[in-house]
Scaffold this active site. Structure first.
Site, mmCIF file in Angstrom:
data_model
loop_
_atom_site.group_PDB
_atom_site.id
_atom_site.type_symbol
_atom_site.label_atom_id
_atom_site.label_comp_id
_atom_site.label_asym_id
_atom_site.label_seq_id
_atom_site.Cartn_x
_atom_site.Cartn_y
_atom_site.Cartn_z
ATOM 1 N N ASP A 20 0.774 -1.356 -0.077
ATOM 2 C CA ASP A 20 0.049 -0.202 -0.093
ATOM 3 C C ASP A 20 0.931 1.267 -0.006
ATOM 4 O O ASP A 20 2.082 1.428 0.480
ATOM 5 C CB ASP A 20 -0.877 0.112 1.222
ATOM 6 C CG ASP A 20 -2.193 0.041 1.087
ATOM 7 O OD1 ASP A 20 -2.699 -0.192 -0.041
ATOM 8 O OD2 ASP A 20 -3.214 0.354 1.765
ATOM 9 N N ASP A 21 0.272 2.225 -0.416
ATOM 10 C CA ASP A 21 0.773 3.736 -0.462
ATOM 11 C C ASP A 21 1.918 3.914 -1.295
ATOM 12 O O ASP A 21 2.794 4.689 -0.846
ATOM 13 C CB ASP A 21 1.055 4.113 1.036
ATOM 14 C CG ASP A 21 -0.046 4.094 2.049
ATOM 15 O OD1 ASP A 21 -1.421 4.128 1.485
ATOM 16 O OD2 ASP A 21 0.063 4.233 3.178
ATOM 17 N N HIS A 60 -4.268 3.576 -5.972
ATOM 18 C CA HIS A 60 -4.454 3.711 -4.649
ATOM 19 C C HIS A 60 -5.405 5.154 -4.718
ATOM 20 O O HIS A 60 -5.047 6.079 -4.148
ATOM 21 C CB HIS A 60 -3.530 3.726 -3.763
ATOM 22 C CG HIS A 60 -3.637 3.514 -2.403
ATOM 23 N ND1 HIS A 60 -4.613 2.586 -1.903
ATOM 24 C CD2 HIS A 60 -3.534 4.096 -1.177
ATOM 25 C CE1 HIS A 60 -4.793 2.438 -0.464
ATOM 26 N NE2 HIS A 60 -4.031 3.508 -0.167
ATOM 27 N N HIS A 127 -7.684 4.376 -0.417
ATOM 28 C CA HIS A 127 -7.074 4.769 0.555
ATOM 29 C C HIS A 127 -8.175 5.020 1.646
ATOM 30 O O HIS A 127 -9.068 5.963 1.572
ATOM 31 C CB HIS A 127 -6.197 6.181 0.337
ATOM 32 C CG HIS A 127 -5.347 6.646 1.552
ATOM 33 N ND1 HIS A 127 -4.485 5.785 2.023
ATOM 34 C CD2 HIS A 127 -5.245 7.770 2.090
ATOM 35 C CE1 HIS A 127 -3.691 6.400 3.051
ATOM 36 N NE2 HIS A 127 -4.358 7.720 3.196
ATOM 37 N N HIS A 215 2.693 -1.957 4.218
ATOM 38 C CA HIS A 215 2.834 -0.672 4.397
ATOM 39 C C HIS A 215 4.433 -0.429 4.243
ATOM 40 O O HIS A 215 4.984 0.753 5.026
ATOM 41 C CB HIS A 215 2.300 0.272 5.378
ATOM 42 C CG HIS A 215 0.785 0.437 5.110
ATOM 43 N ND1 HIS A 215 -0.056 -0.607 5.495
ATOM 44 C CD2 HIS A 215 -0.037 1.270 4.532
ATOM 45 C CE1 HIS A 215 -1.092 -0.412 5.369
ATOM 46 N NE2 HIS A 215 -1.216 0.682 4.801
#
Length: 263
Positions: A20-21, A60, A127, A215
């Site tokens: 993610d991110d 995302h 998100h 993450h």
């Protein structure tokens, strides 16, 4: 037919391991390259979105910016998507109170199309679950069909912090959606010192399609400027650990590109 059955994977433990991110920081992108797992998603409004290279990258979709720094702004001019300083709202709840659906649609389209200029997206996710207001969730699914991209859909909405009033409409939308639903796994809320144990305990899971979100970020000065840097470093070190790698090898790996091709 069950999605795993269509893939010839019935009765198997199947894992989408999702970073993610990406695009938020250089440290996040560097961890993606160092770990070598292909699947992740990019925050297109992030300062480092243009620095991500990979084989299985999604968008995302970002409508919130939760920290005092770094912060992100919309790509479009929608006033209902901005706080008093011009940034995205600081939480999904703040977004849901004021966001106009037509401005959300323009922003999400802009993010998807900007992503298409940077890489070849394989999927969409969101998100902080910011599209889970029912009218926005309907938009999310409509855009997925329009751009021919699968989306992340959890098997169970319980425990995700979704307002009770949203649940009946969301359940109806998910039941009609032509995308596989996954068993969501996310260690983000655990203390960093418990992260390694979480990953090792994956060996106890039974058959099913799992979507494991991490993450990971490198231990750099830039990465440590984030408020949750210890959590991100703990993911990186755990996923670099040889015993965790052994546990992950017990699962059948799946990518969003393979999901896209199977639909």
């Amino acid at each position: 037919m069950d999605f795993l059955e269509r893939l010839g994977l019935s009765g198997r433990r199947v894992l989408l391991l999702h970073h993610d991110d990406l695009g938020l920081t250089h440290a996040q992108n560097g961890a993606y390259q160092a770990l070598g797992f292909p699947t992740g998603s990019v925050m297109v409004p992030g300062a480092w979105a243009g620095g991500v290279r990979g084989r299985d990258l999604g968008v995302h979709l970002t409508l919130t910016s939760e920290w005092s720094a770094p912060r992100m702004r919309p790509l479009t001019g929608g006033e209902s998507l901005r706080d008093e300083a011009g940034y995205f709202p600081s939480s999904p709840e703040a977004l849901w109170q004021r966001a106009r659906a037509e401005e959300v649609e323009a922003e999400l389209r802009a993010q998807i199309e900007a992503a298409q200029r940077l890489f070849s997206p394989t999927h969409l996710d969101t998100h902080q679950g910011s599209v889970l207001r029912p009218d926005l969730a309907e938009l999310y699914l409509r855009l997925a069909r329009a751009y021919r991209l699968p989306v992340y859909l959890p098997e169970d909405l319980e425990g995700l912090g979704i307002p009770e009033g949203f649940l009946p409409d969301l359940v109806r939308l998910m039941e009609r959606a032509p995308f596989p639903r996954v068993r969501f796994l996310d260690p983000y809320g655990l203390p960093p010192e418990e992260r390694l144990g979480f990953y090792l305990d994956l060996s106890r899971l039974g058959p099913g399609l799992y979507y494991l979100v991490h993450h990971s970020a490198l231990p750099t000065p830039e990465g440590r400027a984030l408020p949750d840097w210890a959590t991100r470093e703990a993911d990186f070190f755990a996923l670099s650990h040889p015993e965790v790698r052994r546990v992950l090898s017990e699962f059948h790996p799946l990518t969003w590109r393979q999901v896209k091709e199977a639909l």
